[in-house]
Design an enzyme around this catalytic site. Structure first.
Site, PDB file in Angstrom:
ATOM      1  N   ASN A   9       0.868  -0.847  -0.053  1.00  0.00           N
ATOM      2  CA  ASN A   9      -0.161   0.314   0.062  1.00  0.00           C
ATOM      3  C   ASN A   9       0.737   1.593  -0.077  1.00  0.00           C
ATOM      4  OD1 ASN A   9      -1.661   2.096  -0.336  1.00  0.00           O
ATOM      5  ND2 ASN A   9      -2.412   1.234   2.647  1.00  0.00           N
ATOM      6  N   TRP A  10       0.734   1.724  -1.288  1.00  0.00           N
ATOM      7  CA  TRP A  10       1.656   3.007  -1.413  1.00  0.00           C
ATOM      8  C   TRP A  10       1.514   4.713  -0.204  1.00  0.00           C
ATOM      9  CZ3 TRP A  10       3.504   2.871  -6.731  1.00  0.00           C
ATOM     10  CH2 TRP A  10       4.830   1.449  -7.523  1.00  0.00           C
ATOM     11  N   LYS A  11      -0.131   4.381  -0.249  1.00  0.00           N
ATOM     12  CA  LYS A  11      -0.549   5.126  -0.036  1.00  0.00           C
ATOM     13  C   LYS A  11      -0.769   6.713  -0.481  1.00  0.00           C
ATOM     14  CE  LYS A  11       0.060   3.195   5.099  1.00  0.00           C
ATOM     15  NZ  LYS A  11       0.255   3.247   6.189  1.00  0.00           N
ATOM     16  N   HIS A  95      -9.427   0.602   4.838  1.00  0.00           N
ATOM     17  CA  HIS A  95      -7.818   1.372   5.330  1.00  0.00           C
ATOM     18  C   HIS A  95      -8.463   2.275   6.655  1.00  0.00           C
ATOM     19  CE1 HIS A  95      -4.007   2.401   6.780  1.00  0.00           C
ATOM     20  NE2 HIS A  95      -3.621   1.346   5.608  1.00  0.00           N
ATOM     21  N   GLU A  97      -7.143   4.508   7.996  1.00  0.00           N
ATOM     22  CA  GLU A  97      -6.215   6.253   7.917  1.00  0.00           C
ATOM     23  C   GLU A  97      -7.694   6.865   6.854  1.00  0.00           C
ATOM     24  OE1 GLU A  97      -3.354   6.004   5.447  1.00  0.00           O
ATOM     25  OE2 GLU A  97      -1.995   4.989   7.906  1.00  0.00           O
ATOM     26  N   GLU A 167      -4.902  -5.008  10.576  1.00  0.00           N
ATOM     27  CA  GLU A 167      -4.127  -4.058  11.052  1.00  0.00           C
ATOM     28  C   GLU A 167      -4.332  -3.353  11.889  1.00  0.00           C
ATOM     29  OE1 GLU A 167      -2.444  -2.945   6.513  1.00  0.00           O
ATOM     30  OE2 GLU A 167      -3.822  -1.342   7.087  1.00  0.00           O
ATOM     31  N   GLY A 173       3.080   2.437  10.653  1.00  0.00           N
ATOM     32  CA  GLY A 173       3.338   2.978  10.577  1.00  0.00           C
ATOM     33  C   GLY A 173       3.665   3.533  12.442  1.00  0.00           C
ATOM     34  N   SER A 212       3.471  -2.329   9.904  1.00  0.00           N
ATOM     35  CA  SER A 212       5.450  -2.833  10.341  1.00  0.00           C
ATOM     36  C   SER A 212       5.517  -3.099   9.850  1.00  0.00           C
ATOM     37  CB  SER A 212       5.765  -1.392  12.080  1.00  0.00           C
ATOM     38  OG  SER A 212       4.667  -0.308  12.140  1.00  0.00           O
ATOM     39  N   GLY A 233       3.497  -0.765   3.818  1.00  0.00           N
ATOM     40  CA  GLY A 233       2.892   0.473   4.148  1.00  0.00           C
ATOM     41  C   GLY A 233       4.606   0.706   3.769  1.00  0.00           C
ATOM     42  N   GLY A 234       5.161   1.174   4.519  1.00  0.00           N
ATOM     43  CA  GLY A 234       6.551   1.910   4.286  1.00  0.00           C
ATOM     44  C   GLY A 234       7.184   0.807   3.421  1.00  0.00           C
TER      45      GLY A 234
HETATM   46  P1  13P Z   1       3.323   0.487   7.901  1.00  0.00           P
HETATM   47  O1  13P Z   1       3.680  -0.502   7.046  1.00  0.00           O
HETATM   48  O2  13P Z   1       4.000   1.917   6.845  1.00  0.00           O
HETATM   49  O3  13P Z   1       3.193   0.452   9.332  1.00  0.00           O
HETATM   50  O4  13P Z   1       1.595   0.638   6.686  1.00  0.00           O
HETATM   51  C1  13P Z   1       0.858  -0.588   7.582  1.00  0.00           C
HETATM   52  C2  13P Z   1      -0.508  -0.218   6.223  1.00  0.00           C
HETATM   53  O5  13P Z   1      -1.047   1.117   6.302  1.00  0.00           O
HETATM   54  C3  13P Z   1      -0.905  -1.055   5.281  1.00  0.00           C
HETATM   55  O6  13P Z   1      -2.116  -0.377   4.498  1.00  0.00           O
END
Ligand code: 13P
Length: 249
Positions: A9-11, A95, A97, A167, A173, A212, A233-234
């Site tokens: 997920n590149w956000k 998600h 967010e 999640e 994050g 994470s 994510g990251g």
């Molecule tokens: P991180 O891997 O950056 O914690 O993000 C996870 C995430 O929200 C994937 O959708």
């Protein structure tokens, strides 16, 4: 046997040049990922470009959301038919967010889910509790409520058409990962909850962990019996890290 899925997920990250580097880096190492499917979910504006860059490499493509309507006056939304034109097999839905920053309710998330399934797009259906909810002992209630929003409106069989991503919000994050035991416990809870309604759906649905996950902790997480992959994510923004997670499956 459930196949492992590692989805990035590149956000809201990337640029025209960085996504080229990222996809080319992933393609270069993809042959070494033998036990997992890999997919990326770029920001909407880059979906078309990433679709071209992916070509026939076998990398899956997904969006970060999907509208609950087919077309019309829905400013800022993405129609399922548009996503399909660009080969999006997946859509991230619910998600944390979107839920916490943009106010998406369980009800709206369930409607988006229904439209995705109806259109042949696989929901990457995100659920998870906040730290406060975990500490006050209502984690299972929260996760259940989020899943029931879909089951109550669409039935248990709809869950068999999605990929669940557990999640925990406190792990997203933050660099704080759920321990393999903590994650496994929730994944097992989710599967047993589903099994009470359908053994078949419970046995086949992929449940990914997100929060994470990185090259260092992926192996242990992915070796848990009820963890069928990761929503990253990251660490999905660096080809070497993303591939290392895929290789640890
Ligand atoms: P991180 O891997 O950056 O914690 O993000 C996870 C995430 O929200 C994937 O959708």
């Amino acid at each position: 046997m459930r196949r492992t899925l590692i989805a990035g997920n590149w956000k809201m990250n990337g640029s025209l040049s960085s996504i080229e580097e990222l996809i080319s880096g992933i393609k270069d190492g993809l042959a070494e990922v033998t036990n997992a499917d890999m997919a990326v979910c770029p920001p909407a504006i880059y979906i078309s470009k990433v679709n071209d860059l992916i070509g026939d490499s076998g990398i899956g493509l997904g969006s970060q959301n999907i509208c609950d309507q087919e077309s019309g006056a829905f400013t800022g939304e993405l129609a399922p038919s548009m996503l399909k034109e660009f080969n999006c097999s997946y859509a991230i839905i619910g998600h944390s967010e979107r839920r916490s920053l943009y106010g998406e309710s369980d009800e709206l998330v369930a409607k988006r889910f229904a439209m995705a399934v109806q259109s042949g797009v696989i929901p990457l259906f995100c659920i998870g509790e906040t730290l406060e909810e975990r500490e006050s002992g209502i984690m299972e209630d929260v996760v259940s409520r989020q899943i029931d929003a879909v089951i109550d409106t669409q039935g248990i069989d709809a869950i068999g058409k999605c990929v669940i991503a557990y999640e925990p919000v406190w792990a997203i994050g933050t660099g704080v990962t759920a321990s393999p035991e903590q994650a496994q416990a929730v994944h097992a809870f989710i599967r047993s909850k589903l099994a009470a309604l359908s053994e078949d759906v419970a046995a086949k649905v992929q449940i990914l962990y997100g929060g994470s996950m990185n090259a260092g902790n992926a192996k242990e997480l992915l070796s848990q019996p009820d963890i069928d992959g990761g929503l990253i994510g990251g660490a999905a923004l660096k080809p070497a890290d993303f591939l290392a997670i895929g290789k640890s499956a």
